[in-house]
Design an enzyme around this catalytic site. Structure first.
Site, PDB file in Angstrom:
ATOM      1  N   LYS A 120       0.810  -1.232   0.000  1.00 32.73           N
ATOM      2  CA  LYS A 120       0.000   0.000   0.000  1.00 32.73           C
ATOM      3  C   LYS A 120       0.840   1.279   0.000  1.00 32.73           C
ATOM      4  CE  LYS A 120      -4.265  -1.715   2.086  1.00 32.73           C
ATOM      5  NZ  LYS A 120      -5.181  -1.668   3.215  1.00 32.73           N
ATOM      6  N   ASP A 156     -10.217   2.877   2.154  1.00 30.26           N
ATOM      7  CA  ASP A 156     -10.331   2.232   3.471  1.00 30.26           C
ATOM      8  C   ASP A 156     -10.921   3.177   4.518  1.00 30.26           C
ATOM      9  OD1 ASP A 156      -9.424  -0.299   2.892  1.00 30.26           O
ATOM     10  OD2 ASP A 156      -7.321   0.158   3.310  1.00 30.26           O
TER      11      ASP A 156
HETATM   12  P1  NAP Z   1      -0.646  -4.179   8.516  1.00 29.78           P
HETATM   13  O1  NAP Z   1      -0.390  -2.926   7.780  1.00 29.78           O
HETATM   14  O2  NAP Z   1       0.257  -5.347   8.332  1.00 29.78           O
HETATM   15  O3  NAP Z   1      -0.672  -3.793  10.091  1.00 29.78           O
HETATM   16  C1  NAP Z   1      -0.899  -4.761  11.085  1.00 29.78           C
HETATM   17  C2  NAP Z   1      -0.686  -4.139  12.444  1.00 29.78           C
HETATM   18  O4  NAP Z   1      -0.975  -5.149  13.394  1.00 29.78           O
HETATM   19  C3  NAP Z   1       0.756  -3.689  12.680  1.00 29.78           C
HETATM   20  O5  NAP Z   1       0.760  -2.503  13.412  1.00 29.78           O
HETATM   21  C4  NAP Z   1       1.326  -4.842  13.519  1.00 29.78           C
HETATM   22  O6  NAP Z   1       2.310  -4.443  14.434  1.00 29.78           O
HETATM   23  C5  NAP Z   1       0.098  -5.245  14.311  1.00 29.78           C
HETATM   24  N1  NAP Z   1       0.252  -6.598  14.816  1.00 29.78           N
HETATM   25  C6  NAP Z   1       0.549  -7.702  14.097  1.00 29.78           C
HETATM   26  N2  NAP Z   1       0.624  -8.762  14.919  1.00 29.78           N
HETATM   27  C7  NAP Z   1       0.378  -8.301  16.184  1.00 29.78           C
HETATM   28  C8  NAP Z   1       0.324  -8.906  17.450  1.00 29.78           C
HETATM   29  N3  NAP Z   1       0.575 -10.207  17.602  1.00 29.78           N
HETATM   30  N4  NAP Z   1       0.036  -8.138  18.513  1.00 29.78           N
HETATM   31  C9  NAP Z   1      -0.185  -6.825  18.360  1.00 29.78           C
HETATM   32  N5  NAP Z   1      -0.143  -6.181  17.186  1.00 29.78           N
HETATM   33  C10 NAP Z   1       0.131  -6.922  16.097  1.00 29.78           C
HETATM   34  O7  NAP Z   1      -2.102  -4.719   8.223  1.00 29.78           O
HETATM   35  P2  NAP Z   1      -3.388  -3.836   7.864  1.00 29.78           P
HETATM   36  O8  NAP Z   1      -3.493  -3.678   6.395  1.00 29.78           O
HETATM   37  O9  NAP Z   1      -3.402  -2.634   8.723  1.00 29.78           O
HETATM   38  O10 NAP Z   1      -4.559  -4.832   8.284  1.00 29.78           O
HETATM   39  C11 NAP Z   1      -4.823  -5.131   9.653  1.00 29.78           C
HETATM   40  C12 NAP Z   1      -6.085  -5.980   9.743  1.00 29.78           C
HETATM   41  O11 NAP Z   1      -7.198  -5.243   9.269  1.00 29.78           O
HETATM   42  C13 NAP Z   1      -6.021  -7.239   8.900  1.00 29.78           C
HETATM   43  O12 NAP Z   1      -6.582  -8.297   9.597  1.00 29.78           O
HETATM   44  C14 NAP Z   1      -6.866  -6.915   7.701  1.00 29.78           C
HETATM   45  O13 NAP Z   1      -7.488  -8.055   7.158  1.00 29.78           O
HETATM   46  C15 NAP Z   1      -7.903  -5.988   8.304  1.00 29.78           C
HETATM   47  N6  NAP Z   1      -8.449  -5.089   7.276  1.00 29.78           N
HETATM   48  C16 NAP Z   1      -9.768  -5.190   7.024  1.00 29.78           C
HETATM   49  C17 NAP Z   1     -10.328  -4.370   6.063  1.00 29.78           C
HETATM   50  C18 NAP Z   1     -11.804  -4.489   5.785  1.00 29.78           C
HETATM   51  O14 NAP Z   1     -12.239  -4.018   4.741  1.00 29.78           O
HETATM   52  N7  NAP Z   1     -12.571  -5.059   6.681  1.00 29.78           N
HETATM   53  C19 NAP Z   1      -9.551  -3.446   5.362  1.00 29.78           C
HETATM   54  C20 NAP Z   1      -8.182  -3.358   5.670  1.00 29.78           C
HETATM   55  C21 NAP Z   1      -7.644  -4.199   6.629  1.00 29.78           C
HETATM   56  P3  NAP Z   1       3.870  -4.360  14.022  1.00 29.78           P
HETATM   57  O15 NAP Z   1       3.974  -3.113  13.205  1.00 29.78           O
HETATM   58  O16 NAP Z   1       4.546  -4.323  15.317  1.00 29.78           O
HETATM   59  O17 NAP Z   1       4.160  -5.598  13.209  1.00 29.78           O
END
Ligand code: NAP
Length: 500
Positions: A299, A335
């Protein structure tokens, strides 16, 4: 349900079974989706005497195949055994086509039906691909088949170019890039002249890497309707094969009666993909690419590949949608609006609402942007506070560590981590104790519909909201950017009912 088969798209379903009874049964099942059946006799444990009798009753044209292991087959057969098969066994099977490997065909004097002469490379794209094609074509082939391994999505280019070459020469070719990175060649191949595309009987029956199953080829990707005019859209990320977005967008194309298709693009190097396949000023492929959804981990990277970025996406610091318009690329972020839409449907105002966002990645950034616009009071909670601090400062919110934090008194806790889905399905970012005193948990995960966090929140009396509505809301906005049409959420929701 099968769609009407309007163009010359042919789906061939390979049937690979260990015994005759199973083979017959699978052939009957295959007939529902197949224009042709590939009878993979190399899969049989042995070829009993009555095989010929049993193997003469098919409701679809048959391609007979006897593949050795080194070319992706299931039989460690010697050259002599392969020769004996084609000269002594094959002539007794009622087949319309024989698929014989290029290394063998020259030394056989075959009294065959129509001949497919094939070459497989399970390691990559050979440098002498065109010479291989010329060699096979000169071996009395009615159809040449070349299947190579795509180690990167840009490996599809060589396959598409080969299809263009064969079309310009009036030759029949089946050209496939195997592996998840090559899926575009399987779905778009027939529209670019491939004689057929292979579709597995089901998810467990694929006979080659990346083979999409035949029901999906027909009822999800609608391969029969794809032609050179079809508007191509897709999801760029790594991984992408688990995504439900193809279900959402392809259903909307059907509902809106738009000639479009949405594919998964498994991309390792986003910049190379954009340079060689996406950007109209540098790409090496002439295709009707219109729009892309962008997911993790690209992204941010794709922002460097665009000609114009919407100020909202610029401020969020992430692009999740790309529009290809003439020779330019435009970037957006849907988003933020997708995130806030389900909340605004339920609550008149979010002004001064106390919101905890857990996680500091792309989704969290979009959520913070949207909530700040609504004048909510936001705190960012992260496991790595040093990493999250600059993000929090950028959005002018406070930042705390998740571990040991109390969420008592928060109106909303938003899970923007992957905990609760995929490989983390049994996990939750918060302990049950931390849920005490929270009014509503909004989990952005949509698969599963109800996460462990939501179950535990519900059990302690919190309201809950899952990520499905956000998924649909942001997808609707993407669809509108690509097509100019507002899709009905109903068609998108309905498509998801079967997969979630
Ligand atoms: P991302 O950019 O990879 O960010 C994930 C975040 O979660 C990071 O800050 C990461 O921390 C943190 N994290 C990962 N493992 C963790 C743990 N064990 N404990 C605490 N924090 C943890 O992912 P994203 O795009 O933001 O997406 C996040 C979630 O939202 C996903 O499940 C995705 O499917 C969902 N989502 C849903 C939609 C929808 O339309 N419903 C849209 C977008 C995203 P670190 O930086 O320390 O690794």
């Amino acid at each position: 349900m099968q769609t009407s088969r309007s163009n010359r798209t042919r789906v061939c379903v390979p049937v690979c079974e260990k015994d005759l009874a199973a083979l017959q049964n699978s052939c009957e099942r295959a007939a529902e989706w197949a224009d042709l059946i590939e009878l993979r006799l190399d899969c049989l444990k042995d070829l009993p005497d009555d095989a010929v009798r049993v193997l003469n009753n098919f409701s679809r044209p048959v391609i007979l195949t006897f593949r050795p292991t080194e070319q992706g087959g299931h039989r460690d057969s010697s050259r002599a055994e392969r020769q004996a098969f084609w000269t002594s066994v094959a002539p007794h099977v009622k087949a319309d086509w024989w698929d014989v490997e290029g290394d063998l065909v020259a030394e056989l004097s075959l009294n065959s039906p129509r001949l497919i002469v094939s070459h497989h490379d399970f390691t990559g794209v050979p440098e002498d691909l065109e010479q291989i094609y010329e060699r096979l074509a000169s071996a009395r082939a009615a159809v040449v088949k070349i299947a190579v391994q795509a180690n990167d999505i840009t490996d599809c280019l060589a396959v598409f170019h080969l299809l263009d070459l064969a079309r310009s020469e009036g030759r029949e070719l089946i050209a496939i890039a195997m592996g998840n990175a090559g899926i575009a060649t399987r779905i778009l191949g027939p529209s670019r002249g491939s004689f057929l595309t292979y579709g597995a009987l089901d998810d467990d029956s694929a006979t080659a890497p990346g083979q999409v199953n035949a029901p999906k080829l027909r009822s999800l990707y609608h391969v029969d309707g794809i032609d050179r005019e079809t508007m191509i859209c897709g999801l760029v990320g790594l991984p992408v094969m688990h995504s439900v977005s193809p279900h959402v967008h392809n259903a909307a194309f059907v509902a809106e009666e738009i000639n479009g298709v949405y594919l998964p693009f498994e991309v390792r190097d986003a910049k190379e993909f954009f340079r060689r396949m996406v950007h109209p000023r540098s790409r090496e492929l002439n295709w009707n690419l219109r729009g892309l959804s962008i997911t993790a981990p690209h992204k941010q990277t794709v922002m460097e590949c665009l000609d114009w970025i919407d100020p909202k996406a610029e401020e969020i610091g992430a692009v999740n949608t790309v529009v290809v318009d003439q020779d330019r690329l435009f970037g957006y972020n849907t988003d933020a609006d997708g995130f806030i839409d389900p909340l605004l449907h339920r609550f008149k105002s979010l002004r001064d609402a106390r919101v905890a966002i857990v996680g500091a990645g792309g989704a969290a950034r979009a959520a913070m942007y949207a909530l700040r616009k609504q004048r909510a009071r936001v705190t960012l909670f992260a496991r790595d506070i040093m990493k999250a601090q600059p993000v929090a400062e950028f959005f002018e919110v406070s930042c705390e560590s998740i571990s040991g934090a109390s969420f008592d008194g928060y109106d909303f806790v938003v899970n923007a981590t992957p905990l609760g889905s995929g490989g983390h399905i049994d996990q939750s970012p918060l302990t049950v104790e931390q849920l005490n005193g929270v009014w509503c948990v909004y989990d952005l995960i949509y698969n599963p519909r109800e996460t462990r966090l939501m179950r535990e929140a519900h059990a302690v009396g919190c309201k809950t909201l899952g990520g499905l509505e956000m998924l649909i809301a942001q997808a609707k906005l993407q669809f509108e950017l690509w097509t100019g049409k507002k899709p009905s959420a109903g068609a998108m929701e309905h498509a998801l009912r079967n997969v979630l």
